[in-house]
Design an enzyme around this catalytic site. Structure first.
Site, PDB file in Angstrom:
ATOM      1  N   GLU A 255       0.050   7.291 -11.990  1.00  0.00           N
ATOM      2  CA  GLU A 255       0.402   8.656 -11.627  1.00  0.00           C
ATOM      3  C   GLU A 255       1.845   8.600 -11.126  1.00  0.00           C
ATOM      4  OE1 GLU A 255      -2.085  10.416  -8.626  1.00  0.00           O
ATOM      5  OE2 GLU A 255      -0.854  12.230  -8.586  1.00  0.00           O
TER       6      GLU A 255
ATOM      7  N   ARG B  72      -9.332  -4.085  -6.403  1.00  0.00           N
ATOM      8  CA  ARG B  72      -7.888  -3.917  -6.265  1.00  0.00           C
ATOM      9  C   ARG B  72      -7.295  -5.059  -5.439  1.00  0.00           C
ATOM     10  NH1 ARG B  72      -5.298   0.786  -4.495  1.00  0.00           N
ATOM     11  NH2 ARG B  72      -6.592   1.973  -5.903  1.00  0.00           N
TER      12      ARG B  72
ATOM     13  N   LYS C  84       0.595   4.109  -2.405  1.00  0.00           N
ATOM     14  CA  LYS C  84       1.875   4.802  -2.567  1.00  0.00           C
ATOM     15  C   LYS C  84       2.097   5.830  -1.466  1.00  0.00           C
ATOM     16  CE  LYS C  84       0.724   5.600  -6.805  1.00  0.00           C
ATOM     17  NZ  LYS C  84       0.620   6.144  -8.169  1.00  0.00           N
TER      18      LYS C  84
HETATM   19  P1  ATP Z   1      -2.166   4.112  -4.817  1.00  0.00           P
HETATM   20  O1  ATP Z   1      -3.458   4.154  -4.076  1.00  0.00           O
HETATM   21  O2  ATP Z   1      -1.268   3.031  -4.423  1.00  0.00           O
HETATM   22  O3  ATP Z   1      -1.469   5.427  -4.875  1.00  0.00           O
HETATM   23  P2  ATP Z   1      -3.314   4.638  -7.311  1.00  0.00           P
HETATM   24  O4  ATP Z   1      -4.535   3.946  -7.771  1.00  0.00           O
HETATM   25  O5  ATP Z   1      -3.446   6.023  -6.846  1.00  0.00           O
HETATM   26  O6  ATP Z   1      -2.598   3.719  -6.280  1.00  0.00           O
HETATM   27  P3  ATP Z   1      -2.218   5.043  -9.871  1.00  0.00           P
HETATM   28  O7  ATP Z   1      -0.847   5.402 -10.243  1.00  0.00           O
HETATM   29  O8  ATP Z   1      -3.280   6.040 -10.082  1.00  0.00           O
HETATM   30  O9  ATP Z   1      -2.175   4.600  -8.373  1.00  0.00           O
HETATM   31  O10 ATP Z   1      -2.628   3.647 -10.505  1.00  0.00           O
HETATM   32  C1  ATP Z   1      -2.357   3.221 -11.803  1.00  0.00           C
HETATM   33  C2  ATP Z   1      -3.280   2.077 -12.097  1.00  0.00           C
HETATM   34  O11 ATP Z   1      -3.036   1.002 -11.204  1.00  0.00           O
HETATM   35  C3  ATP Z   1      -4.730   2.478 -11.918  1.00  0.00           C
HETATM   36  O12 ATP Z   1      -5.466   2.013 -13.012  1.00  0.00           O
HETATM   37  C4  ATP Z   1      -5.131   1.791 -10.647  1.00  0.00           C
HETATM   38  O13 ATP Z   1      -6.486   1.491 -10.670  1.00  0.00           O
HETATM   39  C5  ATP Z   1      -4.239   0.557 -10.625  1.00  0.00           C
HETATM   40  N1  ATP Z   1      -4.006   0.090  -9.259  1.00  0.00           N
HETATM   41  C6  ATP Z   1      -3.518   0.804  -8.224  1.00  0.00           C
HETATM   42  N2  ATP Z   1      -3.493   0.071  -7.096  1.00  0.00           N
HETATM   43  C7  ATP Z   1      -3.973  -1.152  -7.420  1.00  0.00           C
HETATM   44  C8  ATP Z   1      -4.194  -2.365  -6.699  1.00  0.00           C
HETATM   45  N3  ATP Z   1      -3.915  -2.460  -5.402  1.00  0.00           N
HETATM   46  N4  ATP Z   1      -4.701  -3.419  -7.361  1.00  0.00           N
HETATM   47  C9  ATP Z   1      -4.968  -3.334  -8.676  1.00  0.00           C
HETATM   48  N5  ATP Z   1      -4.785  -2.239  -9.410  1.00  0.00           N
HETATM   49  C10 ATP Z   1      -4.296  -1.141  -8.807  1.00  0.00           C
HETATM   50 MG    MG Z   2      -3.857   7.758  -7.576  1.00  0.00          MG
END
Ligand code: ATP
Ligand code: MG
Length: 570
Positions: A37, A262, A272
């Site tokens: 995202e 994760r 983020k």
């Molecule tokens: P954040 O919680 O940091 O905002 P998010 O999951 O909302 O992370 P996205 O941009 O939606 O961020 O994530 C893109 C991809 O990265 C998704 O498939 C998510 O599952 C993966 N991802 C995000 N954080 C992690 C992590 N700490 N370890 C492994 N994969 C991750």
């Molecule tokens: Mg997200």
């Protein structure tokens, strides 16, 4: 704290893919995607997901798409899109011509939604957001049906079209899937599919004033792109029934969702949202501050893509959340830089040394080895002269036992140079601080050994004062003091655990002249000090270096120490 898969190469997602290839489940295809995202910069957790998605596709002869999950126009920015592309590329992965946006599919998603409305599987609800929440119930209490749940299809169609046409204010209506308000899975209690949002989107402008929710959009984007293995993090496990429900109802191509744990790192926060707070509240300089766990932060700090990829492979893929010790990541950057970074001599906290018996205007060029790990990296010449700088820490007026460095009357070796003996100490009259040392050198010891077999225990790095370049060096420590900065019993916030000394700037460092014009991003080992890399702030007048990592224990030692601690031995 660290649990590491003993055989990361055999992780469960590889097993699933191999089985699917064997049974020809997707005609032998492997198609993955990385779906960020664009609401912030990527962090090391995303690197794990990138390595997994792009890596598995590579490994099994498949493809991986880069797809921006841009369904929330209020938090997303073009700056983030660009940074994400740069970071994925920098890590070494290539989406070729397969760059997609969820917003590419808005029209198609809308048509699918109309289909569900026509089939009586979705309805327009006019409860407020709070009411919807209240009606939804809890884990122990079933939900209640909305009074609008049984609107006739025609009315739903009309309202949904008018939602799209912009006739209604934000929050007045939503489109919901008609599933089961009594489901034990809260995600199945008539989840919202669309909300009204009169907001400009960075790609579709003002074309839309209804935006799809993640659960509705994600599986369908996967389906449209022909994804085979939709790999996501564990928090989506409970969403899988919904992911499947939408695909089943529409009777479209069905990818499979697979969840993994994760990545969490000690001394780090990872979401983020929290990283954005660190930037906004001025705790760091920007998203790419070298203390940030962002990919751009690691890049600026001097990490190599290889070190991050190796780390991601080593930590493996698990079904259970855990926290990885940040020292494991540091181990991988040391491993990589040890082989590829040229070694140079730099003095961070200079102490002037005058070699009284060395001719005043003489300069010798001494041969130095660029990297003993790699003879192909060759040699260079370093100038030696009468006035040098050594590290302040390498001199003690009153040395403790087993002190092998310089002290009054003691002899040490200057790396690639001569043996010197400290003859006199000059102090500031007022403060008593040592300001200069007077030494003598033994001309017979050129190259750092003595023909009479005399041995010295200490070898110091040094820089010739007349030839030294000025440098600013930034030393970094963990951004958070506690290994788990979010674990506050009193419920207070992670910001209380920030390390006030996470960055130290040294302004008058001296580096050897071979570093003249060193380009931003170049990486070096400063002998005896650690690995350093040229910061983008660097200029011809003043070089600026970031300390990437110190020279320290190997991971094997750390693991052993942890095991000893865990088993209660000391
Ligand atoms: P954040 O919680 O940091 O905002 P998010 O999951 O909302 O992370 P996205 O941009 O939606 O961020 O994530 C893109 C991809 O990265 C998704 O498939 C998510 O599952 C993966 N991802 C995000 N954080 C992690 C992590 N700490 N370890 C492994 N994969 C991750
Ligand atoms: Mg997200």
């Amino acid at each position: 704290m660290t649990t590491i898969d003993p055989a990361p190469s055999l992780h469960f997602i590889r097993r699933i893919i191999e089985e699917d290839l064997e049974t020809n489940k997707y005609d032998g295809r492997v198609m993955t995607r990385f779906p960020p995202e664009p609401n912030g910069y990527l962090h090391i957790g995303h690197a794990k997901s990138i390595c997994l998605n792009f890596g598995l596709a590579d490994e099994y002869g498949g493809l991986c798409n880069l797809r921006f999950d841009d369904t929330n126009p209020t938090k997303e920015e073009v700056e983030y899109v660009e940074s994400i592309k740069e970071d994925v590329r920098w890590l070494g992965f290539d989406w070729e011509d397969r760059l997609y946006y969820a917003s590419d599919y808005f029209e198609q998603l809308y048509q699918y939604a109309v289909q569900l409305v026509q089939e009586g599987k979705a309805y327009v609800d006019s409860l407020s957001a709070e009411e919807i929440k209240e009606y939804r119930g809890t884990l122990t209490k079933p939900g209640r049906e909305s009074p609008h749940r049984n609107r006739p299809v025609e009315e739903n169609l009309d309202l949904f079209k008018r939602m799209r046409a912009g006739e209604f204010e934000d929050g007045t209506h939503v489109l919901r899937a008609k599933i089961d308000m009594a489901s034990g899975n809260l995600n199945m209690r008539d989840p919202v599919m669309y909300r009204i949002l009169h907001a400009e989107h960075h790609r579709t402008g003002n074309d839309w004033c209804i935006y799809p929710m993640y659960d509705w959009a994600h599986g369908l984007c996967d389906s449209i792109e022909g994804i085979t293995h939709s790999i996501c993090t564990l928090e989506f496990e409970d969403h899988r029934p919904l992911y499947n429900w939408f695909l089943e109802q529409l009777d479209v191509y069905r990818p499979q969702q697979i969840e993994f744990a994760r990545l969490n790192l000690t001394h780090t926060v990872m979401s983020k949202r929290k990283l954005l707070r660190l930037v906004k509240n001025g705790h760091v300089r920007a998203w790419d501050d070298p203390r940030m766990p962002t990919i751009s932060g690691f890049r600026r700090r001097g990490y190599t893509p290889k070190s991050i990829r190796d780390f991601c492979e080593r930590i493996g893929v698990a079904k259970k959340d855990s926290t990885v010790d940040i020292r494991l990541l540091e181990y991988y950057i040391r491993e990589d830089l040890n082989k590829r970074a040229p070694r140079v001599m730099s003095v961070l906290r200079p102490l002037r040394v005058v070699i009284d018996n060395y001719p005043e205007d003489k300069v010798e060029e001494l041969e130095a080895i660029n990297n003993p790990e790699d003879p192909a990296m060759g040699k260079r010449m370093v100038p030696f002269s009468r006035v040098l700088y050594i590290e302040r820490d390498d001199f003690r007026e009153d040395p403790p036992k087993k002190w092998f460095r310089l002290a009054p009357g003691r002899e040490v070796r200057l790396r690639y140079g001569y043996y010197i003996t400290c003859a006199d100490v000059v102090k500031d009259e007022k403060t008593g601080d040592v300001v200069e040392l007077h030494c003598t050198y033994d001309p017979e010891t050129r190259g750092g050994w003595s023909p009479d077999g005399r041995k010295v225990r200490g070898t110091l790095h040094w820089v010739s004062a007349a030839h030294a370049l000025e440098a600013e060096v930034r030393l970094y420590d963990h951004l958070f003091i506690k290994p788990d900065p979010e674990d506050e019993e009193d419920g207070s916030d992670f910001e209380v655990n920030l390390n006030p000394n996470s960055m130290e700037t040294l302004k008058s460092c001296k580096v050897e002249p071979s570093l003249t014009g060193a380009a931003s991003g170049s990486r070096y080992q400063f002998e005896r000090l650690g690995y350093f890399c040229v910061d983008p702030d660097s200029s011809d007048e003043t070089l600026v270096f970031n300390r990437t990592v110190t020279l320290r224990d190997t991971w094997a030692k750390i693991e052993k120490a942890q095991q000893t601690k865990a088993s209660g031995k000391h």
